[in-house]
Design an enzyme around this catalytic site. Structure first.
Site, PDB file in Angstrom:
ATOM      1  N   LYS A 225       9.944 -59.449  -4.066  1.00 58.53           N
ATOM      2  CA  LYS A 225       8.686 -59.813  -3.402  1.00 58.53           C
ATOM      3  C   LYS A 225       8.259 -58.657  -2.526  1.00 58.53           C
ATOM      4  O   LYS A 225       9.111 -57.966  -1.953  1.00 58.53           O
ATOM      5  CB  LYS A 225       8.890 -61.088  -2.570  1.00 58.53           C
TER       6      LYS A 225
ATOM      7  N   GLU B 134       1.152 -67.120   3.728  1.00 59.52           N
ATOM      8  CA  GLU B 134       1.765 -67.417   5.030  1.00 59.52           C
ATOM      9  C   GLU B 134       0.697 -67.600   6.096  1.00 59.52           C
ATOM     10  O   GLU B 134      -0.183 -66.749   6.283  1.00 59.52           O
ATOM     11  CB  GLU B 134       2.731 -66.269   5.420  1.00 59.52           C
TER      12      GLU B 134
ATOM     13  N   GLU C 134       4.848 -57.417   0.344  1.00 63.37           N
ATOM     14  CA  GLU C 134       3.701 -57.873   1.118  1.00 63.37           C
ATOM     15  C   GLU C 134       2.483 -56.987   0.855  1.00 63.37           C
ATOM     16  O   GLU C 134       2.636 -55.777   0.667  1.00 63.37           O
ATOM     17  CB  GLU C 134       4.026 -57.822   2.627  1.00 63.37           C
TER      18      GLU C 134
ATOM     19  N   ASP D 161      13.212 -60.637   4.237  1.00 60.72           N
ATOM     20  CA  ASP D 161      13.475 -59.612   5.258  1.00 60.72           C
ATOM     21  C   ASP D 161      13.499 -60.241   6.650  1.00 60.72           C
ATOM     22  O   ASP D 161      13.770 -59.567   7.646  1.00 60.72           O
ATOM     23  CB  ASP D 161      12.496 -58.436   5.154  1.00 60.72           C
TER      24      ASP D 161
END
Ligand code: KIV
Length: 271
Positions: A120, A189, A122, A51
């Site tokens: 994926k 991340e 988050e 994204d």
């Protein structure tokens, strides 16, 4: 040792084998057909239709504005240019947070309309039900912990996450939960390298780091950043492999000069 010849097509199972055999996994973001052809033929294991397209393709400040339809468009383009790599697509902000039914229907749209191989999303505890539902429908899913850009307004900055013990322990616990919920891999991340090492040792599924040190089972970078297209973005974790931010303007200046001077096109370039 390389799997480039051994794996004709990368699957989620190949990634697991790579972790087990200590072969690092390479991943880059990709958003269009022509780049997918180039990255795939160069042997990158996974293409992430991130994204981050919201930033690098559309010019938004954050990843929040990109829509599910726009992600589907980018994913369709990447899939058409991919032969070997595993194509993973981000569920964009707003397409899964409300409840697990909505998350599943967004995941199904991506799989059905793009031909991608996995998705994926988050988050930690709050997305576990959605992950179970999506995995239950036979869709491979990757988690994403640490700096999760869809929550940027909650974090307040793009700084390193989980530096303090409380947040680090929460991340370790949530990584375990995501694995138990059925994730085939996990992006970490911008967290301390030592914490990423602990997570990577604790999990049997592969971890893919960005700004998370060298002990992760694989690495991912945003393609525009590693090719030096966006020269303003210079975080410590970024290694630039090319300086397209200089090379492209040089080439364009040469083209403009050739057009102005009537050097282009010459006789050999004309019919
Ligand atoms: O969208 C994206 O590019 C990502 C990577 C930074 C992991 O999620």
């Amino acid at each position: 040792m390389s799997y480039l010849k051994e794996f004709k097509k990368i699957t989620t199972h190949s990634l697991l084998q790579m972790k087990q055999q200590n072969e690092r996994i390479s991943m880059l973001t990709c958003y269009d057909y022509s780049m997918a052809l180039l990255l795939d033929s160069a042997g990158v294991d996974c293409l992430l239709v991130g994204d981050s397209a919201s930033n690098v393709m559309a010019g938004h400040e954050t990843t929040l504005p990109i829509t599910l339809d726009q992600m589907i468009y980018h994913a369709q383009c990447v899939v058409r240019g991919t032969n070997r790599a595993l194509v993973i697509v981000d569920l964009p902000f707003g397409s899964y947070q409300s409840n697990s039914e909505i998350a599943l229907s967004s995941a199904i749209r991506i799989m059905k309309e793009t031909g991608a191989h996995a998705i994926k999303l988050e988050g930690g505890l709050e997305v576990v039900d959605s992950i179970k539902k999506i995995v239950g429908a036979g869709i491979p899913i990757m988690g994403h912990l640490g700096l999760t850009p869809q929550s940027i307004y909650q974090f307040g900055s793009y700084g390193v996450r989980a530096k303090e013990a409380d947040e680090a322990n929460k991340l370790l616990a949530e990584a375990q939960l995501l694995q138990e919920a059925g994730c085939f891999g996990l992006v970490l991340e911008k967290i301390p390298a030592e914490l990423a090492k602990q997570v990577s040792e604790q999990l049997s599924i592969p971890t893919i780091g960005i700004g998370a040190g060298n002990a992760c089972d694989g690495q991912v970078l945003v393609m525009h950043d590693m090719l030096g297209i966006n020269t303003e973005f210079k975080p410590r974790f970024l290694r630039r492999y090319l300086n397209l931010g200089e090379l492209i303007p040089q080439a364009v200046k040469a083209y403009v000069a050739d057009v102005k001077s009537q050097d282009f096109p010459n006789a050999g370039e004309s019919y």
